[in-house]
Design an enzyme around this catalytic site. Structure first.
Site, PDB file in Angstrom:
ATOM      1  N   GLY A 105     -20.930  17.586 -15.516  1.00  0.00           N
ATOM      2  CA  GLY A 105     -21.330  18.344 -14.331  1.00  0.00           C
ATOM      3  C   GLY A 105     -20.606  19.679 -14.220  1.00  0.00           C
ATOM      4  O   GLY A 105     -21.191  20.692 -13.841  1.00  0.00           O
ATOM      5  N   LYS A 135     -34.601  15.997 -16.350  1.00  0.00           N
ATOM      6  CA  LYS A 135     -35.182  16.688 -15.205  1.00  0.00           C
ATOM      7  C   LYS A 135     -34.979  18.182 -15.251  1.00  0.00           C
ATOM      8  O   LYS A 135     -33.884  18.668 -15.461  1.00  0.00           O
ATOM      9  CB  LYS A 135     -34.571  16.141 -13.911  1.00  0.00           C
ATOM     10  CG  LYS A 135     -35.043  14.750 -13.624  1.00  0.00           C
ATOM     11  CD  LYS A 135     -34.717  14.378 -12.213  1.00  0.00           C
ATOM     12  CE  LYS A 135     -35.413  13.082 -11.815  1.00  0.00           C
ATOM     13  NZ  LYS A 135     -34.901  12.572 -10.561  1.00  0.00           N
ATOM     14  N   ARG A 165     -11.445  11.397 -23.413  1.00  0.00           N
ATOM     15  CA  ARG A 165     -10.841  12.194 -22.350  1.00  0.00           C
ATOM     16  C   ARG A 165      -9.324  12.018 -22.286  1.00  0.00           C
ATOM     17  O   ARG A 165      -8.610  12.946 -21.905  1.00  0.00           O
ATOM     18  CB  ARG A 165     -11.448  11.820 -20.994  1.00  0.00           C
ATOM     19  CG  ARG A 165     -12.841  12.382 -20.846  1.00  0.00           C
ATOM     20  CD  ARG A 165     -13.466  11.988 -19.555  1.00  0.00           C
ATOM     21  NE  ARG A 165     -14.595  12.865 -19.254  1.00  0.00           N
ATOM     22  CZ  ARG A 165     -15.444  12.659 -18.266  1.00  0.00           C
ATOM     23  NH1 ARG A 165     -15.298  11.622 -17.464  1.00  0.00           N
ATOM     24  NH2 ARG A 165     -16.431  13.491 -18.062  1.00  0.00           N
ATOM     25  N   GLY A 170     -22.894  15.506 -20.338  1.00  0.00           N
ATOM     26  CA  GLY A 170     -22.398  14.173 -20.650  1.00  0.00           C
ATOM     27  C   GLY A 170     -23.215  13.455 -21.707  1.00  0.00           C
ATOM     28  O   GLY A 170     -22.669  12.939 -22.689  1.00  0.00           O
TER      29      GLY A 170
HETATM   30  P1  ADP Z   1     -26.845  15.829 -20.124  1.00  0.00           P
HETATM   31  O1  ADP Z   1     -26.061  14.675 -19.554  1.00  0.00           O
HETATM   32  O2  ADP Z   1     -26.478  16.106 -21.553  1.00  0.00           O
HETATM   33  O3  ADP Z   1     -26.776  17.038 -19.252  1.00  0.00           O
HETATM   34  P2  ADP Z   1     -29.287  14.902 -18.928  1.00  0.00           P
HETATM   35  O4  ADP Z   1     -28.515  13.962 -18.082  1.00  0.00           O
HETATM   36  O5  ADP Z   1     -29.924  16.063 -18.276  1.00  0.00           O
HETATM   37  O6  ADP Z   1     -28.383  15.382 -20.164  1.00  0.00           O
HETATM   38  O7  ADP Z   1     -30.492  14.116 -19.633  1.00  0.00           O
HETATM   39  C1  ADP Z   1     -30.267  13.000 -20.453  1.00  0.00           C
HETATM   40  C2  ADP Z   1     -31.371  12.005 -20.303  1.00  0.00           C
HETATM   41  O8  ADP Z   1     -32.658  12.596 -20.499  1.00  0.00           O
HETATM   42  C3  ADP Z   1     -31.258  10.905 -21.332  1.00  0.00           C
HETATM   43  O9  ADP Z   1     -30.985   9.697 -20.659  1.00  0.00           O
HETATM   44  C4  ADP Z   1     -32.622  10.876 -22.008  1.00  0.00           C
HETATM   45  O10 ADP Z   1     -33.092   9.574 -22.242  1.00  0.00           O
HETATM   46  C5  ADP Z   1     -33.499  11.599 -21.021  1.00  0.00           C
HETATM   47  N1  ADP Z   1     -34.686  12.180 -21.660  1.00  0.00           N
HETATM   48  C6  ADP Z   1     -34.742  13.129 -22.614  1.00  0.00           C
HETATM   49  N2  ADP Z   1     -36.003  13.372 -23.005  1.00  0.00           N
HETATM   50  C7  ADP Z   1     -36.788  12.541 -22.283  1.00  0.00           C
HETATM   51  C8  ADP Z   1     -38.208  12.310 -22.228  1.00  0.00           C
HETATM   52  N3  ADP Z   1     -39.053  12.988 -23.022  1.00  0.00           N
HETATM   53  N4  ADP Z   1     -38.658  11.376 -21.354  1.00  0.00           N
HETATM   54  C9  ADP Z   1     -37.798  10.700 -20.555  1.00  0.00           C
HETATM   55  N5  ADP Z   1     -36.461  10.873 -20.566  1.00  0.00           N
HETATM   56  C10 ADP Z   1     -35.961  11.784 -21.402  1.00  0.00           C
HETATM   57 MG    MG Z   2     -26.520  13.251 -17.954  1.00  0.00          MG
END
Ligand code: ADP
Ligand code: MG
Length: 401
Positions: free
Chosen positions: A379, A203, A40, A356
């Site tokens: 975010g 989620k 960053r 992230g």
């Molecule tokens: P980003 O930050 O890229 O938007 P998220 O924060 O939504 O992504 O999700 C990332 C998290 O999702 C990671 O910590 C990963 O371990 C978790 N994750 C992905 N697939 C699974 C799964 N099948 N079961 C549990 N956790 C998961």
């Molecule tokens: Mg995340």
């Protein structure tokens, strides 16, 4: 409405001026105060260089760091970030222990031309997150014009990201902000097709609005991560101990019927009795997830299907890991997607990574440079993809012409 950027400033507007720049220096540090990932900070350098090249006298940087609770906390001081910044530029960098007020203003007016001043953490001030107008006015005294380059904070209406722009003009976007808005904005407004989006992560609840906003725009929406399990449950499949959001199952049902064949769900899964039982991980069809096990990654068959879709696309947008990529062997699906995207980039597609954890995964795989754009805003990029107005952007001057 497009926003003015530093490229739109006239010489008179910038030459000899103190430029107040909101940067996003919210970087990870170890317990000894060393910056462990300076992405960053580096991302802001082109803006700083461009401002000096345009004749700016002094740059005054504002940023938040972490989440200090109710006042100054030495653990969240930006002083170490200032020391790190000094190693990345030939310009003199001075850290200022106050953020606003008489001493702070004095520092901006007395600094030698060519100096970069980094002010202390904006979140040490209680008015920052409340977008307190009096604080915003104090911030406005730190410069003669305002540049917002903190895309990662643009979804927050805080004094340093939003309020200050009402009191200090010109108020324009920095180069990083402009790049982020352009890549994400163009992808959504006028994507080259096929346009494929890949969504994953833990989620479904946090990403429902993104799915809603993207569905009408994409040619295909590939879903992985734990999110897929909520869809499986909606389809009446056994999901075992997988992470499922029971209160979102109805919504998932509705999405499945609305999306028709645009929605591509995994056809197989990597499952294990627990996250720590990686040695016992095995592949199963999605209809055969054992009751006592959980899905931790998309399976090899799904990787192949997703790979083909990605390679055939002209625009690819990815948010959210395909599995628990932090814990091998559950990183394979995420790696497969990142590698497919790197190949798609080489073949001429526009590839964009937002989020992230997704950005961290691409970085860890050393594939960041092989994507068209990796967003620095987790975010903020999500809210942008949801079609929301980012307050930090909205407050900037509109481009006249
Ligand atoms: P980003 O930050 O890229 O938007 P998220 O924060 O939504 O992504 O999700 C990332 C998290 O999702 C990671 O910590 C990963 O371990 C978790 N994750 C992905 N697939 C699974 C799964 N099948 N079961 C549990 N956790 C998961
Ligand atoms: Mg995340």
């Amino acid at each position: 409405m497009p926003k003015r950027t530093i490229n739109d400033l006239t010489d008179e507007e910038v030459r000899g001026k103190r430029v107040l720049v909101r940067v996003d220096f919210n970087v990870p540090m170890d317990d000894r105060g060393a910056v462990t990932d300076d992405t960053r900070i580096r991302a802001a350098l082109p803006t700083l260089d461009a401002l000096f090249a345009r004749g700016a006298r002094v740059l005054v940087l504002l940023s938040h760091l972490g989440r200090p609770k109710g006042g100054p906390d030495p653990r969240y001081s930006l002083a170490p970030v200032g020391r790190h910044l000094a190693t990345l530029t030939t310009r003199p960098v001075r850290f200022v222990t106050s953020t606003v007020g008489r001493d702070a203003v004095q520092a901006t007016t007395s600094a030698a031309p060519g100096t970069i001043l980094l002010m202390e953490n904006t979140r040490f001030l209680t008015g920052e997150e409340k977008n307190d107008d009096a604080l915003a006015r104090q911030m406005a005294e730190l410069g003669d014009l305002y540049v917002n380059d903190a895309f990662g904070s643009a979804h927050r209406a805080h004094a340093s990201t939003e309020g200050v722009a009402h009191h200090l003009h010109p108020a324009v976007a920095g180069l990083l902000m402009d790049t982020e808005l352009r890549f994400l904005g163009d992808a959504l407004a006028d994507p080259r097709r096929p346009f494929v989006a890949i969504l994953g992560g833990a989620k479904i609840s946090g990403k429902i609005d993104v799915i809603d906003a993207l569905l009408p725009k994409v040619d295909a929406l590939l879903v992985g991560g734990a999110m897929a399990c909520t869809f499986f449950q909606a389809m009446g499949l056994e999901t075992g101990k997988s992470l499922v959001e029971p209160d979102r199952v109805d919504m998932a049902k509705e999405l499945v019927s609305r999306a028709k064949d645009k929605l591509v769900l995994p056809n197989d899964a990597v499952v294990a009795p627990s996250l720590d039982a990686g040695a016992r991980a095995h592949d199963v069809a999605r209809a055969a997830i054992p009751a006592g096990e959980a899905m931790f990654d998309i399976g090899p068959g799904t990787c192949e299907v997703f790979d083909r879709r990605i390679i055939a696309a002209r625009t690819v947008l990815w948010n959210g890991p395909m599995g628990v990529f932090e814990k091998p062997p559950f990183d394979r699906g995420t790696r497969a997607i990142a590698e497919a995207m790197a190949r798609a980039t080489a073949a001429g597609a526009t590839t964009i990574v937002g989020g992230g954890d997704s950005a961290a995964a691409v970085d860890a795989l050393h594939l960041a440079s092989r994507m068209t754009h990796v967003s620095t805003g987790g975010g903020a990029s999500l809210e942008f993809l949801e079609g929301k107005v980012l307050p930090g952007v909205a407050a900037l001057d509109d481009r006249r012409n």
